[in-house]
Design a protein around this motif. Structure first.
Motif, PDB file in Angstrom:
ATOM      1  N   ILE A  68      30.601   6.027  28.591  1.00  0.00           N
ATOM      2  CA  ILE A  68      31.716   5.374  28.455  1.00  0.00           C
ATOM      3  C   ILE A  68      33.005   5.875  28.449  1.00  0.00           C
ATOM      4  O   ILE A  68      33.991   5.630  29.172  1.00  0.00           O
ATOM      5  N   ALA A  69      33.080   7.149  27.714  1.00  0.00           N
ATOM      6  CA  ALA A  69      34.071   7.926  27.682  1.00  0.00           C
ATOM      7  C   ALA A  69      34.516   8.512  28.911  1.00  0.00           C
ATOM      8  O   ALA A  69      35.616   8.589  29.574  1.00  0.00           O
ATOM      9  N   GLY A  70      33.433   9.134  29.637  1.00  0.00           N
ATOM     10  CA  GLY A  70      33.607   9.682  31.111  1.00  0.00           C
ATOM     11  C   GLY A  70      34.120   8.511  32.088  1.00  0.00           C
ATOM     12  O   GLY A  70      35.091   8.915  32.845  1.00  0.00           O
ATOM     13  N   PHE A  71      33.609   7.520  31.877  1.00  0.00           N
ATOM     14  CA  PHE A  71      33.889   6.284  32.972  1.00  0.00           C
ATOM     15  C   PHE A  71      35.502   6.006  32.696  1.00  0.00           C
ATOM     16  O   PHE A  71      36.334   5.620  33.450  1.00  0.00           O
ATOM     17  N   HIS A  72      35.829   5.767  31.222  1.00  0.00           N
ATOM     18  CA  HIS A  72      37.186   5.506  30.950  1.00  0.00           C
ATOM     19  C   HIS A  72      38.054   6.528  31.542  1.00  0.00           C
ATOM     20  O   HIS A  72      39.150   6.263  31.913  1.00  0.00           O
ATOM     21  N   ILE A  73      37.873   7.677  31.287  1.00  0.00           N
ATOM     22  CA  ILE A  73      38.901   8.737  31.928  1.00  0.00           C
ATOM     23  C   ILE A  73      38.738   8.569  33.315  1.00  0.00           C
ATOM     24  O   ILE A  73      39.894   8.567  34.037  1.00  0.00           O
ATOM     25  N   GLY A  74      37.587   8.558  33.862  1.00  0.00           N
ATOM     26  CA  GLY A  74      37.444   8.363  35.484  1.00  0.00           C
ATOM     27  C   GLY A  74      38.371   7.242  36.030  1.00  0.00           C
ATOM     28  O   GLY A  74      39.002   7.414  37.093  1.00  0.00           O
ATOM     29  N   VAL A  75      38.528   6.125  35.322  1.00  0.00           N
ATOM     30  CA  VAL A  75      39.119   4.831  35.677  1.00  0.00           C
ATOM     31  C   VAL A  75      40.584   5.202  35.976  1.00  0.00           C
ATOM     32  O   VAL A  75      41.018   5.087  36.899  1.00  0.00           O
ATOM     33  N   TRP A  76      41.020   5.804  34.795  1.00  0.00           N
ATOM     34  CA  TRP A  76      42.655   6.089  34.608  1.00  0.00           C
ATOM     35  C   TRP A  76      42.912   7.178  35.917  1.00  0.00           C
ATOM     36  O   TRP A  76      44.068   7.009  36.490  1.00  0.00           O
ATOM     37  N   LEU A  77      42.063   8.002  36.199  1.00  0.00           N
ATOM     38  CA  LEU A  77      42.127   8.907  37.215  1.00  0.00           C
ATOM     39  C   LEU A  77      42.301   8.265  38.403  1.00  0.00           C
ATOM     40  O   LEU A  77      43.189   8.899  39.287  1.00  0.00           O
ATOM     41  N   ALA A 160      49.302   9.506  32.699  1.00  0.00           N
ATOM     42  CA  ALA A 160      49.520   9.656  31.449  1.00  0.00           C
ATOM     43  C   ALA A 160      48.437   9.419  30.392  1.00  0.00           C
ATOM     44  O   ALA A 160      47.995  10.162  29.655  1.00  0.00           O
ATOM     45  N   MET A 161      47.917   8.197  30.539  1.00  0.00           N
ATOM     46  CA  MET A 161      46.522   7.793  30.035  1.00  0.00           C
ATOM     47  C   MET A 161      45.536   8.591  30.350  1.00  0.00           C
ATOM     48  O   MET A 161      44.494   8.708  29.645  1.00  0.00           O
ATOM     49  N   GLN A 162      45.112   9.020  31.443  1.00  0.00           N
ATOM     50  CA  GLN A 162      44.153  10.188  31.907  1.00  0.00           C
ATOM     51  C   GLN A 162      44.094  11.249  30.757  1.00  0.00           C
ATOM     52  O   GLN A 162      43.249  11.667  30.147  1.00  0.00           O
ATOM     53  N   ILE A 163      45.441  11.661  30.545  1.00  0.00           N
ATOM     54  CA  ILE A 163      45.438  12.734  29.665  1.00  0.00           C
ATOM     55  C   ILE A 163      45.411  12.447  28.144  1.00  0.00           C
ATOM     56  O   ILE A 163      44.872  13.109  27.450  1.00  0.00           O
ATOM     57  N   ILE A 164      45.811  11.289  27.880  1.00  0.00           N
ATOM     58  CA  ILE A 164      45.571  10.861  26.640  1.00  0.00           C
ATOM     59  C   ILE A 164      44.147  10.669  26.471  1.00  0.00           C
ATOM     60  O   ILE A 164      43.717  10.972  25.404  1.00  0.00           O
ATOM     61  N   THR A 165      43.497   9.844  26.899  1.00  0.00           N
ATOM     62  CA  THR A 165      42.053   9.574  26.686  1.00  0.00           C
ATOM     63  C   THR A 165      41.152  10.927  26.902  1.00  0.00           C
ATOM     64  O   THR A 165      40.379  11.162  26.217  1.00  0.00           O
ATOM     65  N   THR A 166      41.325  11.745  27.745  1.00  0.00           N
ATOM     66  CA  THR A 166      40.983  13.226  27.775  1.00  0.00           C
ATOM     67  C   THR A 166      40.906  13.602  26.266  1.00  0.00           C
ATOM     68  O   THR A 166      40.202  14.284  25.879  1.00  0.00           O
ATOM     69  N   ALA A 167      42.502  13.736  25.922  1.00  0.00           N
ATOM     70  CA  ALA A 167      42.571  14.354  24.533  1.00  0.00           C
ATOM     71  C   ALA A 167      41.771  13.619  23.449  1.00  0.00           C
ATOM     72  O   ALA A 167      41.168  14.224  22.355  1.00  0.00           O
TER      73      ALA A 167
END
Length: 302
Positions: A68-77, A160-167
């Motif tokens: 879920i986390a990886g998919f979440h970051i990937g979607v924003w990217l 910006a959200m990709q950076i936030i979710t990665t953090a």
């Protein structure tokens, strides 16, 4: 470790900047969605090799939360790349560069709202300086806003959200599996988008493309360095720094892109661009300066 993280991320941005010319050349033969689909798939393969080779040394790391986390970051990217690509069809590259760079401003705001990170005064000044620099470097005209500008603004939010979710996830989840899921998500969604927007991704197998050295050089370099290494480094090192500092470091991308374009293809740098580069660099440096703590006031009793 903080300094190591910052310098490593700066090296990532350097790679992004110097490969910009290479990507531009490749996009004259491949459409952007297909290029990103293949680039991120190749990056997945590059990352999978070291993961498999060390698999026997690791315990069970894959679980629902990791996916879920990886998919979440990937979607924003993916949204960042996709919206920027579509927006470029309706607006100018200069406006695209500036509006995308506004993620430097959005990240500290999102950090405050979503992650409850307080912003030091030096960081706020650094963000302001970087924003001025981005404006001077990229904003070529003052034309009215259009649909392309809106799409690129949404792209800036996505980055910006990709950076936030990665953090959010980098401190608790293993970096390599998280990066594998992230890049595979971008590749899959890019292939799907190529079909939706009727862009023929099978063109990569045509003789015209197969014989183009520039295309395969760009794919290999961007897949290995600008994607596999870059996003693994971001995922790993964001556990040791703040999202706002990452955004400020990432604001150096147009600086490295401009310098590499000047060196490699002789693109001229305007006075505004040079001043803009200086503002971005000074903003990043200023944000790194330690904040002086106020000495407690002591009262003397007589």
């Amino acid at each position: 470790m903080n300094k190591t993280a910052d310098f490593s991320l700066l090296f990532v941005v350097f790679i992004w900047g110097v490969t910009f010319v290479m990507v531009q050349n490749a996009l004259s033969f491949l459409d952007p969605f297909t290029f990103n689909a293949v680039r991120f798939f190749m990056a997945f393969v590059f990352l999978l090799i070291p993961y498999i080779s060390t698999l026997h040394k690791k315990g069970k790391t894959w679980n629902k939360g990791l996916f879920i986390a990886g998919f979440h970051i990937g979607v924003w990217l993916f949204l960042g790349y996709g919206l920027q690509t579509i927006g470029l069809n309706y607006t100018t590259p200069a406006k695209t560069g500036f509006i995308t760079g506004l993620s430097v401003v959005m990240v500290p705001v999102f950090s405050l709202l979503l992650l409850k990170h307080r912003l030091p005064r030096n960081t706020i000044i650094g963000v302001a300086a970087a924003t001025i620099g981005l404006y001077l470097m990229t904003f070529a005209d003052r034309s009215n806003l259009n649909i392309g500008d809106l799409l690129v603004f949404l792209c800036a939010i996505s980055f910006a959200m990709q950076i936030i979710t990665t953090a959010k996830y980098a401190k608790t989840l293993p970096a390599l599996p998280l990066t594998l899921i992230q890049v595979s998500t971008v590749s899959l969604l890019s292939f799907v988008s190529a079909f939706i927007f009727k862009e023929n991704h099978s063109v990569i197998f045509s003789s015209e493309v197969m014989l183009q050295k520039d295309v395969w050089t760009a794919l290999l370099v961007t897949a290995a360095l600008a994607t596999a290494f870059a996003f693994f480094a971001q995922t790993f090192f964001q556990a040791y720094t703040t999202p706002t500092r990452v955004a400020l470091i990432f604001s150096m991308e147009p600086v490295f892109a401009a310098l590499s374009s000047y060196i490699l293809i002789g693109e001229k740098l305007t006075t505004a661009s040079i001043i803009g580069c200086a503002f971005i660099f000074l903003g990043m440096i200023f944000a790194e300066l330690p904040v002086k703590k106020k000495k407690p006031v002591t009262q003397e009793f007589t």
